[in-house]
Design a protein around this motif. Structure first.
Motif, PDB file in Angstrom:
ATOM      1  N   ALA A 191      34.795 -40.431  26.120  1.00 21.99           N
ATOM      2  CA  ALA A 191      33.050 -41.164  25.448  1.00 21.99           C
ATOM      3  C   ALA A 191      34.182 -41.849  24.408  1.00 21.99           C
ATOM      4  O   ALA A 191      32.891 -42.767  24.285  1.00 21.99           O
ATOM      5  CB  ALA A 191      32.451 -39.552  24.833  1.00 21.99           C
ATOM      6  N   LEU A 192      35.152 -41.067  23.770  1.00 17.54           N
ATOM      7  CA  LEU A 192      35.481 -42.266  22.615  1.00 17.54           C
ATOM      8  C   LEU A 192      35.948 -43.733  23.128  1.00 17.54           C
ATOM      9  O   LEU A 192      35.618 -44.499  21.610  1.00 17.54           O
ATOM     10  CB  LEU A 192      36.451 -41.227  21.531  1.00 17.54           C
ATOM     11  CG  LEU A 192      36.392 -40.240  21.787  1.00 17.54           C
ATOM     12  CD1 LEU A 192      37.566 -39.104  20.871  1.00 17.54           C
ATOM     13  CD2 LEU A 192      35.558 -39.814  19.633  1.00 17.54           C
ATOM     14  N   ILE A 356      28.408 -38.241  19.693  1.00 14.31           N
ATOM     15  CA  ILE A 356      29.947 -39.606  19.602  1.00 14.31           C
ATOM     16  C   ILE A 356      28.978 -40.155  19.690  1.00 14.31           C
ATOM     17  O   ILE A 356      29.720 -42.165  19.479  1.00 14.31           O
ATOM     18  CB  ILE A 356      30.558 -39.615  20.847  1.00 14.31           C
ATOM     19  CG1 ILE A 356      31.603 -38.676  20.076  1.00 14.31           C
ATOM     20  CG2 ILE A 356      31.819 -40.942  21.142  1.00 14.31           C
ATOM     21  CD1 ILE A 356      32.553 -38.344  21.902  1.00 14.31           C
ATOM     22  N   THR A 357      28.346 -40.639  21.264  1.00  8.40           N
ATOM     23  CA  THR A 357      27.103 -42.016  21.248  1.00  8.40           C
ATOM     24  C   THR A 357      25.788 -42.018  20.470  1.00  8.40           C
ATOM     25  O   THR A 357      25.558 -43.163  20.365  1.00  8.40           O
ATOM     26  CB  THR A 357      26.402 -41.748  22.505  1.00  8.40           C
ATOM     27  OG1 THR A 357      25.435 -40.729  23.008  1.00  8.40           O
ATOM     28  CG2 THR A 357      27.254 -42.318  23.451  1.00  8.40           C
ATOM     29  N   LYS A 363      23.941 -46.494  26.225  1.00 10.75           N
ATOM     30  CA  LYS A 363      25.796 -45.861  25.911  1.00 10.75           C
ATOM     31  C   LYS A 363      25.528 -44.118  25.905  1.00 10.75           C
ATOM     32  O   LYS A 363      26.840 -44.111  27.734  1.00 10.75           O
ATOM     33  CB  LYS A 363      25.871 -45.004  24.617  1.00 10.75           C
ATOM     34  CG  LYS A 363      26.250 -46.585  23.382  1.00 10.75           C
ATOM     35  CD  LYS A 363      26.857 -46.161  21.950  1.00 10.75           C
ATOM     36  CE  LYS A 363      26.843 -47.522  20.990  1.00 10.75           C
ATOM     37  NZ  LYS A 363      27.524 -47.734  19.354  1.00 10.75           N
ATOM     38  N   THR A 364      25.502 -43.628  26.829  1.00 13.12           N
ATOM     39  CA  THR A 364      25.808 -42.293  27.012  1.00 13.12           C
ATOM     40  C   THR A 364      25.160 -42.546  28.827  1.00 13.12           C
ATOM     41  O   THR A 364      26.420 -41.952  29.281  1.00 13.12           O
ATOM     42  CB  THR A 364      24.655 -41.093  26.699  1.00 13.12           C
ATOM     43  OG1 THR A 364      23.873 -41.090  25.818  1.00 13.12           O
ATOM     44  CG2 THR A 364      24.873 -40.077  27.189  1.00 13.12           C
ATOM     45  N   PHE A 365      24.501 -43.028  29.318  1.00 10.49           N
ATOM     46  CA  PHE A 365      24.155 -43.921  30.805  1.00 10.49           C
ATOM     47  C   PHE A 365      26.143 -44.062  31.219  1.00 10.49           C
ATOM     48  O   PHE A 365      26.417 -44.017  32.306  1.00 10.49           O
ATOM     49  CB  PHE A 365      23.400 -44.279  31.063  1.00 10.49           C
ATOM     50  CG  PHE A 365      23.271 -44.390  32.749  1.00 10.49           C
ATOM     51  CD1 PHE A 365      22.646 -44.081  33.405  1.00 10.49           C
ATOM     52  CD2 PHE A 365      23.256 -46.017  32.830  1.00 10.49           C
ATOM     53  CE1 PHE A 365      22.470 -44.244  34.988  1.00 10.49           C
ATOM     54  CE2 PHE A 365      23.504 -46.217  34.446  1.00 10.49           C
ATOM     55  CZ  PHE A 365      22.562 -45.197  35.030  1.00 10.49           C
ATOM     56  N   VAL A 371      32.735 -41.695  33.042  1.00  8.86           N
ATOM     57  CA  VAL A 371      33.278 -40.990  33.779  1.00  8.86           C
ATOM     58  C   VAL A 371      33.025 -40.101  35.443  1.00  8.86           C
ATOM     59  O   VAL A 371      33.999 -39.318  35.949  1.00  8.86           O
ATOM     60  CB  VAL A 371      33.094 -39.673  32.772  1.00  8.86           C
ATOM     61  CG1 VAL A 371      33.418 -39.309  31.845  1.00  8.86           C
ATOM     62  CG2 VAL A 371      31.300 -39.043  32.872  1.00  8.86           C
ATOM     63  N   LEU A 372      31.252 -40.453  36.068  1.00 10.61           N
ATOM     64  CA  LEU A 372      31.406 -39.806  37.142  1.00 10.61           C
ATOM     65  C   LEU A 372      32.508 -40.738  38.309  1.00 10.61           C
ATOM     66  O   LEU A 372      32.601 -39.683  39.474  1.00 10.61           O
ATOM     67  CB  LEU A 372      29.733 -40.492  37.932  1.00 10.61           C
ATOM     68  CG  LEU A 372      28.703 -39.368  37.262  1.00 10.61           C
ATOM     69  CD1 LEU A 372      27.783 -39.642  37.492  1.00 10.61           C
ATOM     70  CD2 LEU A 372      29.104 -37.720  38.325  1.00 10.61           C
TER      71      LEU A 372
END
Length: 461
Positions: A191-192, A356-357, A363-365, A371-372
């Motif tokens: 995420a970072l 973080i987002t 952004k989260t999507f 990560v998926l």
């Protein structure tokens, strides 16, 4: 000891956690009636989440199976879901001792000021037992299993400390709470990095739409409830082979849409029960520890991420990623894992990512997408070792939840898709003493860094 813990864990989180929290509440000075109510509310929360996630998986199960049959989406790794992974984790020699071992490590870290988190999320200790159990069966050495579990536990506690300020600042009513759950913390590095890259793209900041912004901009169409209905109906329609089936299946399609909408609407209401039940325990624990430990006023109580999975951005992004996860699993070269039972765990990808987002849906999507993709490969890579552990547990216990269909390997998105499990596993399994040395040096360095940070903060306060 294995039999004792197997019996306790067999009670399930809905029974186990109320008992534990009631006992804990009494031990830390809460009146029995209040402690019992807190424990029961936590139990009701677990029951509610179990019912809702059960509704999600049972409702999507048949339509998704039809989709896989219609479009020939057959892969070699059977999705066993997190209940099977937890059962494998706890029904081993590592799992039998994981709670006292991790609690002892937590106490040592508190005394040495290498953590500020008191992890009372005992049910989710199965994540540490999981990596320990898989390594135990892969190496045929229980000490490697305990070593892996402890390394993962230390790293997770430090990560919980490093992310707690952002977490508490973003979510309401979370003062003094951290999330020492490796499945959540394992996605923070991704995420970072991804968030930083997206910030460097010119004009991307103008696409800053959070869940509340979606509601304002799109009205009812931006509501998780409405999106749940739309996605549910879409999956229901894809499960129809032809136009006749589509017409005949309209009642079922609409029913699936309503059920998905219900999941999106009910999860936030159920997570409120967790907060109500855990708050007295959290406050009393923090007060007691502040008395017992010098300069301990800044300690955080480690809680389940279930507290915050009802956030609108989490719901929206998780829902949108369900069909995307199915598509990715089929088109990604080399992937053999088709997530079905694990889809209910999608909500747990984001509790540590949203701070973080700042709740930015796009952004989260994108982070969830990254990560998926990586997670699917991690699950595929660890499947042979997970299968070995699951087969041993099935022979020993006869637990149908861990039985793998003939001709398949077993896997689960929960924690097997985490970078923590993958790196720790291969450092020990492939690199032996060299990998062990690297893990020890990295973990020790992380703990020392955290200690210096904690001491510096305490001096400033």
């Amino acid at each position: 000891m294995e039999q004792v813990f197997s019996y306790i864990i067999g009670l399930g989180a809905a029974v186990m956690m109320p008992i534990l929290f009631t006992i804990l509440g009494v031990c830390i000075g809460i009146k029995f009636g209040k402690a019992l109510k807190s424990g029961l509310l936590v139990g009701v929360g677990f029951v509610g989440l179990s019912v809702i996630t059960g509704l999600l998986t049972s409702s999507l199960g048949d339509p998704l199976k039809k989709v896989t049959e219609i479009y020939g989406l057959s892969l070699g790794i059977f999705d066993m879901g997190w209940p099977a992974a937890a059962s494998v984790a706890y029904n081993t020699s590592v799992g039998a001792f994981i709670i006292p071992v991790c609690l002892a490590v937590n106490i040592v870290m508190l005394l040495t000021k290498t953590t500020k988190t008191v992890n009372i999320d005992l049910w989710n200790y199965w994540h540490f037992a999981f990596i320990g159990a898989v390594i135990y069966f892969a190496t045929d050495n229980i000490w490697w299993g305990f070593f892996a579990a402890v390394i993962c536990y230390i790293i997770t506690l430090v990560m919980a400390d490093l992310t707690c300020k952002q977490f508490q600042g973003y979510y309401e009513k979370m003062d003094g709470i951290s999330i020492p759950q490796p499945f959540c913390q394992g996605f923070v590095p991704f995420a970072l990095v991804v968030n930083k890259v997206l910030d460097m793209i010119p004009g991307f900041d103008k696409l800053n739409i959070d869940a509340e912004g979606m509601k304002k901009k799109f009205g009812i169409m931006g509501e998780p409830l409405f999106l749940g209905v739309v996605v549910g109906c879409g999956i229901g329609a894809l499960a129809c082979k032809d136009g006749k089936e589509l017409v005949d299946g309209i009642p079922a399609i609409l029913g699936l849409g309503i059920k998905m909408g219900a999941v999106m609407e009910l999860i936030p209401r159920i997570t409120a029960l967790f907060i109500e039940g855990l708050r007295p325990i959290s406050d009393a624990t923090r007060e007691l520890i502040a008395k017992k430990f010098k300069n301990a006023s800044g300690l955080n109580i480690g809680m389940s991420p279930a507290l915050v999975i009802g956030h609108p951005t989490t719901l929206v992004v998780s829902l949108l990623l369900i069909p995307v996860a199915l598509f990715l699993s089929v088109v990604l070269p080399g992937n053999q894992f088709l997530p079905l039972a694990s889809l209910a765990g999608m909500f747990y990808l984001f509790p540590a990512v949203l701070p973080i987002t700042k709740g930015n849906v796009l952004k989260t999507f994108i982070i969830g997408l990254v990560v998926l993709v990586i997670g699917l490969y991690f699950v595929t890579d660890l499947a042979p070792f997970f299968t070995q552990a699951a087969q041993d547990v099935y022979v020993k216990t006869g637990d149908a939840a861990v039985k793998i269909p003939e001709g398949f390997q077993g896997g689960a998105l929960d924690f097997a898709s985490s970078i923590f499990s993958w790196v720790i596993f291969y450092a020990i399994y492939n690199m032996k003493l060299v990998g062990t040395g690297i893990l020890v040096i990295f973990t020790l360095g992380l703990a020392i860094f955290n200690r210096r940070r904690i001491i510096k903060e305490s001096r400033q306060n």
